[in-house]
Design a protein around this motif. Sequence first.
Motif, PDB file in Angstrom:
ATOM      1  N   THR A  91       0.857  -1.185   0.000  1.00  0.00           N
ATOM      2  CA  THR A  91       0.000   0.000   0.000  1.00  0.00           C
ATOM      3  C   THR A  91       0.892   1.232   0.000  1.00  0.00           C
ATOM      4  O   THR A  91       1.829   1.328   0.791  1.00  0.00           O
ATOM      5  CB  THR A  91      -0.926   0.022   1.231  1.00  0.00           C
ATOM      6  OG1 THR A  91      -1.742  -1.158   1.206  1.00  0.00           O
ATOM      7  CG2 THR A  91      -1.808   1.246   1.238  1.00  0.00           C
ATOM      8  N   LYS A 120      -4.238   6.841  -2.508  1.00  0.00           N
ATOM      9  CA  LYS A 120      -3.885   5.561  -1.890  1.00  0.00           C
ATOM     10  C   LYS A 120      -3.882   4.539  -3.022  1.00  0.00           C
ATOM     11  O   LYS A 120      -4.860   4.422  -3.768  1.00  0.00           O
ATOM     12  CB  LYS A 120      -4.903   5.165  -0.826  1.00  0.00           C
ATOM     13  CG  LYS A 120      -4.629   3.806  -0.200  1.00  0.00           C
ATOM     14  CD  LYS A 120      -5.692   3.454   0.820  1.00  0.00           C
ATOM     15  CE  LYS A 120      -5.495   2.050   1.366  1.00  0.00           C
ATOM     16  NZ  LYS A 120      -6.611   1.672   2.259  1.00  0.00           N
ATOM     17  N   ASP A 154      -0.477  -2.861   8.175  1.00  0.00           N
ATOM     18  CA  ASP A 154      -1.888  -2.501   8.116  1.00  0.00           C
ATOM     19  C   ASP A 154      -2.475  -2.726   9.507  1.00  0.00           C
ATOM     20  O   ASP A 154      -2.778  -3.855   9.873  1.00  0.00           O
ATOM     21  CB  ASP A 154      -2.588  -3.380   7.066  1.00  0.00           C
ATOM     22  CG  ASP A 154      -4.009  -2.968   6.801  1.00  0.00           C
ATOM     23  OD1 ASP A 154      -4.578  -2.212   7.599  1.00  0.00           O
ATOM     24  OD2 ASP A 154      -4.556  -3.421   5.783  1.00  0.00           O
ATOM     25  N   LYS A 197      -5.175  -0.760  11.051  1.00  0.00           N
ATOM     26  CA  LYS A 197      -6.634  -0.672  10.979  1.00  0.00           C
ATOM     27  C   LYS A 197      -6.999  -0.254   9.574  1.00  0.00           C
ATOM     28  O   LYS A 197      -6.499   0.723   9.046  1.00  0.00           O
ATOM     29  CB  LYS A 197      -7.200   0.333  11.976  1.00  0.00           C
ATOM     30  CG  LYS A 197      -8.725   0.406  11.904  1.00  0.00           C
ATOM     31  CD  LYS A 197      -9.326   1.349  12.923  1.00  0.00           C
ATOM     32  CE  LYS A 197     -10.845   1.309  12.820  1.00  0.00           C
ATOM     33  NZ  LYS A 197     -11.465   2.238  13.778  1.00  0.00           N
ATOM     34  N   ASN A 198      -7.887  -1.014   8.968  1.00  0.00           N
ATOM     35  CA  ASN A 198      -8.320  -0.745   7.612  1.00  0.00           C
ATOM     36  C   ASN A 198      -9.779  -1.152   7.531  1.00  0.00           C
ATOM     37  O   ASN A 198     -10.090  -2.330   7.505  1.00  0.00           O
ATOM     38  CB  ASN A 198      -7.463  -1.551   6.632  1.00  0.00           C
ATOM     39  CG  ASN A 198      -7.802  -1.278   5.195  1.00  0.00           C
ATOM     40  OD1 ASN A 198      -8.850  -0.730   4.875  1.00  0.00           O
ATOM     41  ND2 ASN A 198      -6.912  -1.669   4.315  1.00  0.00           N
ATOM     42  N   THR A 199     -10.672  -0.184   7.515  1.00  0.00           N
ATOM     43  CA  THR A 199     -12.095  -0.488   7.533  1.00  0.00           C
ATOM     44  C   THR A 199     -12.842   0.415   6.572  1.00  0.00           C
ATOM     45  O   THR A 199     -12.378   1.503   6.242  1.00  0.00           O
ATOM     46  CB  THR A 199     -12.674  -0.330   8.960  1.00  0.00           C
ATOM     47  OG1 THR A 199     -14.064  -0.660   8.931  1.00  0.00           O
ATOM     48  CG2 THR A 199     -12.514   1.093   9.484  1.00  0.00           C
ATOM     49  N   THR A 200     -13.965  -0.054   6.112  1.00  0.00           N
ATOM     50  CA  THR A 200     -14.860   0.780   5.319  1.00  0.00           C
ATOM     51  C   THR A 200     -16.024   1.270   6.176  1.00  0.00           C
ATOM     52  O   THR A 200     -16.856   2.029   5.706  1.00  0.00           O
ATOM     53  CB  THR A 200     -15.421  -0.012   4.115  1.00  0.00           C
ATOM     54  OG1 THR A 200     -16.136  -1.146   4.601  1.00  0.00           O
ATOM     55  CG2 THR A 200     -14.304  -0.441   3.180  1.00  0.00           C
TER      56      THR A 200
END
Length: 158
Positions: free
Chosen positions: A70, A113, A146, A148-151
């Motif tokens: 990323t 991103k 990674d 925290k990776n949330t939608t």
Amino acid sequence: MSTPPKLDAIDRRIIDILQKDASLSIQKVGEMVGLSQNACWRRIKTMEDEGVLKARVAVFDAEKLGYPLTVFAILRVREHSADWYKKFVSQIVSRPEVVEFYRMSGDVDYMAKLVVRDVRHYDEIYKEIVKIGPLLDVSASFAMEDIKNTTAVPVEES
């Protein structure tokens, strides 16, 4: 900014449930919030009509699909005309590796991103971006972990 629609506790619970698992049937969601299937469907449909619910999607693991890296790219530009903006934005958003793209305030003009295979892959994209021109600066930071990776969007009472 528009005024957010009025959402009651049941709407917020529906949002919370769907953000965690949008594959659940409307009947199951209704059971979880104490509504009939039809009443639950009407609430979800209202949220769709009001633009609160933008999409129901599946979230995949980029790394397992071959994009383990990323990158956050910060772009500063020389040009700000409407024609240049239209060309610039269309070329950036057309890249499938660009998963988020923002126009920023302050010293940074844009932030992107990207998910890429490796540094060489990012460099290929970088070379395409700088061709759009005129850019003052493109700098990139590579995510090391990674955390925290949330939608999901917060659904507390406002």
